[in-house]
Design a protein around this motif. Structure first.
Motif, PDB file in Angstrom:
ATOM      1  N   PHE A   1      37.180  57.623  47.368  1.00  0.00           N
ATOM      2  CA  PHE A   1      36.398  56.453  46.577  1.00  0.00           C
ATOM      3  C   PHE A   1      35.924  57.097  45.070  1.00  0.00           C
ATOM      4  CE2 PHE A   1      36.131  54.109  50.144  1.00  0.00           C
ATOM      5  CZ  PHE A   1      36.133  52.809  49.731  1.00  0.00           C
ATOM      6  N   ASN A   2      35.772  58.472  45.092  1.00  0.00           N
ATOM      7  CA  ASN A   2      35.698  59.432  43.893  1.00  0.00           C
ATOM      8  C   ASN A   2      36.851  59.197  43.012  1.00  0.00           C
ATOM      9  OD1 ASN A   2      32.687  59.962  44.565  1.00  0.00           O
ATOM     10  ND2 ASN A   2      33.532  62.026  45.729  1.00  0.00           N
ATOM     11  N   SER A   3      38.098  59.239  43.679  1.00  0.00           N
ATOM     12  CA  SER A   3      39.109  59.345  42.641  1.00  0.00           C
ATOM     13  C   SER A   3      39.431  58.050  42.069  1.00  0.00           C
ATOM     14  CB  SER A   3      40.347  59.748  43.538  1.00  0.00           C
ATOM     15  OG  SER A   3      40.557  58.830  44.556  1.00  0.00           O
ATOM     16  N   ILE A   4      38.921  56.883  42.570  1.00  0.00           N
ATOM     17  CA  ILE A   4      38.975  55.468  41.964  1.00  0.00           C
ATOM     18  C   ILE A   4      37.589  55.157  41.257  1.00  0.00           C
ATOM     19  CG2 ILE A   4      40.815  54.935  43.536  1.00  0.00           C
ATOM     20  CD1 ILE A   4      38.486  53.245  45.083  1.00  0.00           C
ATOM     21  N   HIS A   5      36.614  56.239  41.481  1.00  0.00           N
ATOM     22  CA  HIS A   5      35.527  56.061  40.602  1.00  0.00           C
ATOM     23  C   HIS A   5      34.470  54.929  41.199  1.00  0.00           C
ATOM     24  CE1 HIS A   5      37.036  58.527  37.452  1.00  0.00           C
ATOM     25  NE2 HIS A   5      38.399  57.822  37.428  1.00  0.00           N
ATOM     26  N   LEU A   6      34.593  54.870  42.376  1.00  0.00           N
ATOM     27  CA  LEU A   6      33.736  53.846  42.953  1.00  0.00           C
ATOM     28  C   LEU A   6      32.811  54.435  44.295  1.00  0.00           C
ATOM     29  CD1 LEU A   6      36.345  50.816  43.658  1.00  0.00           C
ATOM     30  CD2 LEU A   6      34.256  50.865  42.097  1.00  0.00           C
TER      31      LEU A   6
ATOM     32  N   ASP B   1      29.622  54.405  44.345  1.00  0.00           N
ATOM     33  CA  ASP B   1      28.561  53.590  44.790  1.00  0.00           C
ATOM     34  C   ASP B   1      28.753  52.544  45.936  1.00  0.00           C
ATOM     35  OD1 ASP B   1      26.913  54.727  42.544  1.00  0.00           O
ATOM     36  OD2 ASP B   1      27.745  53.130  41.232  1.00  0.00           O
ATOM     37  N   VAL B   2      30.020  52.126  45.833  1.00  0.00           N
ATOM     38  CA  VAL B   2      30.662  51.326  46.929  1.00  0.00           C
ATOM     39  C   VAL B   2      30.478  52.081  48.281  1.00  0.00           C
ATOM     40  CG1 VAL B   2      32.478  50.077  47.986  1.00  0.00           C
ATOM     41  CG2 VAL B   2      31.993  49.755  45.570  1.00  0.00           C
ATOM     42  N   LEU B   3      30.840  53.439  48.477  1.00  0.00           N
ATOM     43  CA  LEU B   3      30.843  54.144  49.497  1.00  0.00           C
ATOM     44  C   LEU B   3      29.394  54.409  50.026  1.00  0.00           C
ATOM     45  CD1 LEU B   3      32.574  55.841  51.672  1.00  0.00           C
ATOM     46  CD2 LEU B   3      32.521  57.847  49.912  1.00  0.00           C
ATOM     47  N   SER B   4      28.494  54.721  48.883  1.00  0.00           N
ATOM     48  CA  SER B   4      27.167  55.056  49.122  1.00  0.00           C
ATOM     49  C   SER B   4      26.313  53.867  49.990  1.00  0.00           C
ATOM     50  CB  SER B   4      26.455  55.410  48.079  1.00  0.00           C
ATOM     51  OG  SER B   4      27.099  56.714  47.456  1.00  0.00           O
ATOM     52  N   PHE B   5      26.769  52.503  49.378  1.00  0.00           N
ATOM     53  CA  PHE B   5      26.252  51.471  49.983  1.00  0.00           C
ATOM     54  C   PHE B   5      26.797  51.268  51.392  1.00  0.00           C
ATOM     55  CE2 PHE B   5      26.649  46.930  50.893  1.00  0.00           C
ATOM     56  CZ  PHE B   5      25.547  46.319  50.744  1.00  0.00           C
ATOM     57  N   TYR B   6      27.705  51.563  51.652  1.00  0.00           N
ATOM     58  CA  TYR B   6      28.494  51.133  53.066  1.00  0.00           C
ATOM     59  C   TYR B   6      27.866  52.261  53.921  1.00  0.00           C
ATOM     60  CZ  TYR B   6      31.466  51.686  57.139  1.00  0.00           C
ATOM     61  OH  TYR B   6      31.797  51.697  58.517  1.00  0.00           O
ATOM     62  N   ARG B   7      27.689  53.640  53.669  1.00  0.00           N
ATOM     63  CA  ARG B   7      26.914  54.286  54.336  1.00  0.00           C
ATOM     64  C   ARG B   7      25.480  54.396  54.623  1.00  0.00           C
ATOM     65  NH1 ARG B   7      29.784  60.356  52.415  1.00  0.00           N
ATOM     66  NH2 ARG B   7      31.957  59.915  53.133  1.00  0.00           N
ATOM     67  N   GLU B   8      24.825  53.720  53.627  1.00  0.00           N
ATOM     68  CA  GLU B   8      23.322  53.502  54.000  1.00  0.00           C
ATOM     69  C   GLU B   8      22.995  52.295  54.677  1.00  0.00           C
ATOM     70  OE1 GLU B   8      21.669  53.565  50.058  1.00  0.00           O
ATOM     71  OE2 GLU B   8      22.048  55.776  49.688  1.00  0.00           O
ATOM     72  N   HIS B   9      24.047  51.199  54.469  1.00  0.00           N
ATOM     73  CA  HIS B   9      23.349  49.725  54.934  1.00  0.00           C
ATOM     74  C   HIS B   9      24.479  49.348  55.926  1.00  0.00           C
ATOM     75  CE1 HIS B   9      21.643  50.055  50.955  1.00  0.00           C
ATOM     76  NE2 HIS B   9      20.625  49.123  51.485  1.00  0.00           N
ATOM     77  N   LEU B  10      25.777  49.407  56.078  1.00  0.00           N
ATOM     78  CA  LEU B  10      26.909  49.035  56.647  1.00  0.00           C
ATOM     79  C   LEU B  10      27.125  49.790  58.012  1.00  0.00           C
ATOM     80  CD1 LEU B  10      29.411  47.279  54.231  1.00  0.00           C
ATOM     81  CD2 LEU B  10      27.497  46.355  55.270  1.00  0.00           C
ATOM     82  N   HIS B  11      27.107  51.209  57.861  1.00  0.00           N
ATOM     83  CA  HIS B  11      27.459  52.168  58.851  1.00  0.00           C
ATOM     84  C   HIS B  11      26.410  52.066  60.107  1.00  0.00           C
ATOM     85  CE1 HIS B  11      28.464  55.799  60.912  1.00  0.00           C
ATOM     86  NE2 HIS B  11      27.282  56.086  60.909  1.00  0.00           N
ATOM     87  N   PRO B  12      25.203  51.789  59.537  1.00  0.00           N
ATOM     88  CA  PRO B  12      24.353  51.671  60.914  1.00  0.00           C
ATOM     89  C   PRO B  12      24.453  50.337  61.770  1.00  0.00           C
ATOM     90  CG  PRO B  12      23.065  52.361  59.219  1.00  0.00           C
ATOM     91  CD  PRO B  12      24.378  52.113  58.565  1.00  0.00           C
ATOM     92  N   TRP B  13      25.062  49.189  60.709  1.00  0.00           N
ATOM     93  CA  TRP B  13      25.374  48.105  61.518  1.00  0.00           C
ATOM     94  C   TRP B  13      26.563  48.258  62.436  1.00  0.00           C
ATOM     95  CZ3 TRP B  13      29.640  44.806  60.846  1.00  0.00           C
ATOM     96  CH2 TRP B  13      29.481  43.364  61.518  1.00  0.00           C
TER      97      TRP B  13
ATOM     98  N   SER C   1      34.412  59.854  56.293  1.00  0.00           N
ATOM     99  CA  SER C   1      35.006  61.281  56.294  1.00  0.00           C
ATOM    100  C   SER C   1      35.111  61.988  55.080  1.00  0.00           C
ATOM    101  CB  SER C   1      36.450  61.059  56.991  1.00  0.00           C
ATOM    102  OG  SER C   1      37.330  60.373  56.211  1.00  0.00           O
ATOM    103  N   ASN C   2      35.534  63.211  54.970  1.00  0.00           N
ATOM    104  CA  ASN C   2      35.644  63.570  53.485  1.00  0.00           C
ATOM    105  C   ASN C   2      36.814  63.152  52.615  1.00  0.00           C
ATOM    106  OD1 ASN C   2      33.467  65.442  53.759  1.00  0.00           O
ATOM    107  ND2 ASN C   2      34.947  66.846  54.838  1.00  0.00           N
ATOM    108  N   LEU C   3      37.683  62.807  53.457  1.00  0.00           N
ATOM    109  CA  LEU C   3      38.929  61.930  52.715  1.00  0.00           C
ATOM    110  C   LEU C   3      38.559  60.836  52.196  1.00  0.00           C
ATOM    111  CD1 LEU C   3      41.892  61.565  52.192  1.00  0.00           C
ATOM    112  CD2 LEU C   3      42.304  60.550  54.304  1.00  0.00           C
ATOM    113  N   GLY C   4      37.790  59.988  52.723  1.00  0.00           N
ATOM    114  CA  GLY C   4      36.995  58.617  52.409  1.00  0.00           C
ATOM    115  C   GLY C   4      36.216  58.986  51.022  1.00  0.00           C
ATOM    116  N   SER C   5      35.248  59.989  51.089  1.00  0.00           N
ATOM    117  CA  SER C   5      34.562  60.375  49.924  1.00  0.00           C
ATOM    118  C   SER C   5      35.706  60.835  48.653  1.00  0.00           C
ATOM    119  CB  SER C   5      33.773  61.844  50.174  1.00  0.00           C
ATOM    120  OG  SER C   5      32.840  61.266  51.117  1.00  0.00           O
TER     121      SER C   5
END
Length: 354
Positions: A60-65, A67-79, A53-57
Motif C-alpha cells: 500500500f505504501n508502494s501504491i501510495h494508499l 490511508d486505506v490501510l490505516s483505515f482498515y487496521r483501525e476500523h475493519l480489522h477488529p470487526w 503483514s509487513n508485505l501489505g504495508s
C-alpha cells in the motif's frame, strides 16, 4: 462406462431423496450457503493476514494508499476478528445440531460415530487449523456434484484435474527414479542379489519345472510332428547305409551262391524299415505326449526336473545374464518413467485447438 452411466451411478446413492420435496430444497440451499460462507470466511482471513503483514504495508505504501490501510487496521480489522469469533461459535452450534439430528434419525450405527466421521469439521474449529474448513467446502461441493448439480464449471474441473495429475506424476516419477537408482547401486556394490536370485529359484523350482515342461512340450511336439516322417526316413537310410558299409557282412553274403545278393538287399531293406520303426517309436511319446499311458514317463517333465536341479551358485555366466537382464529392464523402466504424460496431453490439446 459412459458419462451418463456414471452420473446414474452417482445419483443412485441418493435414490431415496425426493428432489421436489421442501426438505431436499432446504438441504440444497443450506449446503450452498455453507460453501459460500466458508469460502468467504477464508477469503476474509487471508486478506486480513495480508493487510496486517509487513508485505501489505509495503504494497500500500508502494501504491501510495497508506490511508486505506490505516483505515482498515483501525476500523475493519477488529470487526474481522469479532466476525471470526462469532463464526467459530456458529460452527460449534451447527456441529452440535447436526450431531443431534444424526442421533435422532440414526444416521450411524453408534451415536459417537459422528465426530469421527466428521473429524475435519471438529479440527476446523481450531483457529490454527482453519484451512480444514476449505476441505469441508470441498466435501459439500463434491456431494452436490454427485447429486447432479454442477457447482464447479467443467472447465475449472478439467484444469484442476489436469494439474493434480501433473503434480502426482512428477512426485511419483521422482520416487520411482530414486528407487531404480537405489536398486542399480545395490546391484553394483553388493552381492546380495546372488542370494536373492538363488532364493527365488529355490522357492519357484516347481513352477519353473512346470513352465519349462509346457514350453518344451508346446514347441518341440509341433516340430517333431512336422518332421517325424523325414527323421524316420533319414534314420532308416542311415541304418541301410551302415549295413551296406559293413564289409564283413557283404563278404559273408557273397559266399552264398545265387541268393547272396538277394539276401543282402533284404537285410538292407529290413534294417532301413527297422530304423524307421524304432525312430517313430522313440518320437511318438515326444510328439504325442498326451496319448501316452500313465505308466510311461513324461519326458518333458523329466527333462525340466533335471534342468531345474542344476546348481546356479558360483555360475558367472548366469550371474552376468541376470545382471544384464535386470539392468536393461531398469533402464527401460527409467525411459518410460521419464516420459511426461502431461506434456503429451498438452501437445494434443494444442494440436486440437489449431
Amino acid at each position: 462406462m459412459t458419462q451418463n452411466t456414471q452420473q446414474q451411478n452417482k445419483k443412485s446413492k441418493y435414490h431415496r431423496v425426493n428432489p421436489n420435496s421442501w426438505s431436499f430444497k432446504l438441504f440444497l440451499v443450506y449446503d450452498t450457503f455453507m460453501v459460500f460462507i466458508i469460502v468467504f470466511n477464508l477469503f476474509c482471513l487471508c486478506m486480513n493476514f495480508f493487510l496486517m503483514s509487513n508485505l501489505g504495508s509495503w504494497f500500500f505504501n508502494s501504491i501510495h494508499l497508506p490511508d486505506v490501510l490505516s483505515f482498515y487496521r483501525e476500523h475493519l480489522h477488529p470487526w474481522v476478528i469479532t466476525t471470526e469469533a462469532w463464526f467459530i461459535i456458529f460452527l460449534i452450534v451447527e456441529l452440535v445440531v447436526r450431531w443431534a439430528y444424526a442421533i435422532i434419525n440414526k444416521h450411524h450405527q453408534r451415536w459417537f460415530f459422528f465426530p469421527f466421521i466428521h473429524w475435519y469439521e471438529i479440527l476446523a474449529i481450531i483457529p490454527h487449523l482453519r484451512f480444514l474448513r476449505l476441505f469441508r467446502a470441498g466435501v459439500i461441493a463434491y456431494r452436490l456434484y454427485e447429486m447432479g448439480y454442477q457447482i464447479i464449471p467443467s472447465s475449472i474441473q478439467k484444469k484442476a484435474l489436469f494439474y493434480y495429475r501433473v503434480i502426482m506424476e512428477e512426485l511419483s516419477d521422482r520416487v520411482v527414479l530414486t528407487v531404480l537408482d537405489g536398486i542399480k547401486h545395490e546391484l553394483n556394490t553388493s552381492t546380495t542379489h546372488k542370494d536373492l536370485i538363488s532364493n527365488v529359484v529355490q522357492h519357484h523350482r516347481d513352477l519353473f519345472t512346470q513352465v519349462l515342461a509346457e514350453i518344451l512340450q508346446e514347441n518341440l511336439t509341433k516340430e517333431l510332428r512336422a518332421e517325424r516322417d523325414l527323421i524316420a526316413k533319414n534314420v532308416g537310410q542311415i541304418v541301410s547305409q551302415a549295413i551296406e558299409d559293413t564289409p564283413e557282412l557283404t563278404q559273408l553274403l557273397r559266399l552264398i551262391p545265387i541268393v547272396g545278393s538277394r539276401i543282402e538287399q533284404q537285410i538292407q531293406s529290413i534294417g532301413q524299415r527297422l530304423g524307421e520303426n524304432i525312430t517313430e517309436g522313440l518320437i511318438s511319446p515326444l510328439a504325442y505326449p498326451n496319448q501316452s499311458t500313465q505308466s510311461k514317463p513324461n519326458f518333458y517333465l523329466d527333462i525340466s526336473n533335471r534342468i531345474t536341479r542344476i546348481e546356479i551358485e558360483n555360475n558367472e555366466k548366469l550371474d552376468e545374464l541376470v545382471r544384464s537382464a535386470v539392468f536393461e529392464s531398469l533402464e527401460a523402466i527409467r525411459k518410460q518413467v521419464k516420459v511426461k504424460q502431461w506434456q503429451q496431453i498438452m501437445q494434443e490439446q494444442d494440436q486440437a485447438t489449431e
